[in-house]
Design a protein around this motif. Structure first.
Motif, PDB file in Angstrom:
ATOM      1  N   ILE A 155      -0.019   6.153   6.344  1.00  0.00           N
ATOM      2  CA  ILE A 155       0.442   6.743   5.209  1.00  0.00           C
ATOM      3  C   ILE A 155      -0.555   6.869   3.973  1.00  0.00           C
ATOM      4  CG2 ILE A 155       2.468   7.171   3.510  1.00  0.00           C
ATOM      5  CD1 ILE A 155       3.979   5.708   5.531  1.00  0.00           C
ATOM      6  N   LEU A 156      -1.102   7.657   3.786  1.00  0.00           N
ATOM      7  CA  LEU A 156      -2.092   7.967   2.792  1.00  0.00           C
ATOM      8  C   LEU A 156      -3.412   7.257   3.584  1.00  0.00           C
ATOM      9  CD1 LEU A 156      -0.397   7.188  -0.739  1.00  0.00           C
ATOM     10  CD2 LEU A 156      -1.147   9.592   0.456  1.00  0.00           C
ATOM     11  N   TYR A 157      -3.695   6.069   2.900  1.00  0.00           N
ATOM     12  CA  TYR A 157      -4.916   5.381   3.376  1.00  0.00           C
ATOM     13  C   TYR A 157      -4.888   4.005   4.048  1.00  0.00           C
ATOM     14  CZ  TYR A 157      -4.046   2.893  -1.098  1.00  0.00           C
ATOM     15  OH  TYR A 157      -3.383   2.265  -2.109  1.00  0.00           O
ATOM     16  N   LEU A 217       5.861  12.328  -1.241  1.00  0.00           N
ATOM     17  CA  LEU A 217       4.925  12.119  -0.342  1.00  0.00           C
ATOM     18  C   LEU A 217       5.695  11.289   1.012  1.00  0.00           C
ATOM     19  CD1 LEU A 217       2.302  10.525  -2.842  1.00  0.00           C
ATOM     20  CD2 LEU A 217       2.149  12.534  -1.355  1.00  0.00           C
ATOM     21  N   PRO A 220       2.775   3.999  -1.876  1.00  0.00           N
ATOM     22  CA  PRO A 220       2.463   4.874  -3.049  1.00  0.00           C
ATOM     23  C   PRO A 220       3.302   4.664  -4.319  1.00  0.00           C
ATOM     24  CG  PRO A 220       3.573   6.425  -1.629  1.00  0.00           C
ATOM     25  CD  PRO A 220       3.260   5.314  -0.842  1.00  0.00           C
ATOM     26  N   LYS A 272       5.980   9.489  -5.347  1.00  0.00           N
ATOM     27  CA  LYS A 272       6.202   8.764  -4.034  1.00  0.00           C
ATOM     28  C   LYS A 272       7.262   9.208  -3.034  1.00  0.00           C
ATOM     29  CE  LYS A 272       8.767   5.079  -5.972  1.00  0.00           C
ATOM     30  NZ  LYS A 272       8.637   3.720  -6.522  1.00  0.00           N
ATOM     31  N   ASN A 288       0.737  -1.358   0.121  1.00  0.00           N
ATOM     32  CA  ASN A 288      -0.063   0.140  -0.128  1.00  0.00           C
ATOM     33  C   ASN A 288       0.884   1.394  -0.206  1.00  0.00           C
ATOM     34  OD1 ASN A 288      -2.525  -1.348   0.194  1.00  0.00           O
ATOM     35  ND2 ASN A 288      -2.047  -1.994   2.279  1.00  0.00           N
TER      36      ASN A 288
END
Length: 200
Positions: A183-185, A136, A128, A133, A126
């Motif tokens: 991180i993110l979702y 991020l 990025p 990336k 998962n």
């Protein structure tokens, strides 16, 4: 001095050219194990501006450079220094070459049982995949402390990615290891960098 060496891919994996931003090609294990080797990855700027002579001149400030490997436009390369003690002293530095910032580090199959004090490791399906990336990951972790370098170890069979983040302050690593960070979702387990966690 600047002759390229033949680099055979590790059995089981395809040699990855660093097409994704700041990805680390997977090289032959023996060629990654030299105690006099200093790896580097480009963290910002245009890699096409980096010249072999500039790399040699930059690292010559620390000691005698015996070999330079860099392919024009890549985000990754390495130098060989004459003495292993000097090579160790250059790890985890942010240097300027041409208009680029590079981060220096060790080969990952030269790890011991003790964790690297300034690095964390994450592997996940998962993480990025997008071209930004690197940005991020760096932006996420810089809230904990100064980030010296971010580099991906390539996409593994099945889509899993592995990333190592280097911090200027080792106390940040102690704070993060064995925690889960969203991180993110998705939640990601933060691990130490040692031969226990990174199989090379």
């Amino acid at each position: 001095l600047y002759k390229r060496k033949s680099l055979k891919p590790v059995a089981l994996y395809t040699l990855l050219k660093a097409q994704s931003f700041h990805s680390l090609p997977i090289f032959d294990q023996q060629k990654m194990s030299s105690p006099t080797r200093v790896m580097f990855s480009v963290q910002s700027g245009s890699p096409s501006s980096i010249k072999m002579k500039t790399i040699k001149d930059t690292f010559s400030h620390y000691g005698v450079v015996t070999f330079v490997f860099y392919r024009a436009g890549d985000h990754f390369g390495f130098v060989e220094l004459k003495h292993s003690e000097v090579a160790k002293s250059v790890f985890n530095k942010v240097l300027t070459i041409s208009d680029c910032k590079i981060h220096t580090f060790h080969g990952f199959n030269h790890l011991g049982s003790d964790p690297v004090p300034y690095q964390i490791f994450i592997k996940s399906h998962n993480l990025p995949f997008c071209w930004e990336k690197f940005i991020l990951i760096k932006n996420f972790f810089k809230k904990f402390g100064e980030v010296n370098g971010v580099f991906f170890l390539g996409r593994m069979p099945g889509g899993e990615q592995k990333v190592v983040v280097s911090f200027q302050d080792s106390s940040v690593v102690k704070q993060l290891v064995r925690t889960k960070q969203r991180i993110l979702y998705a939640d990601h387990e933060v691990m130490e960098v040692s031969k226990k966690t990174i199989e090379w």
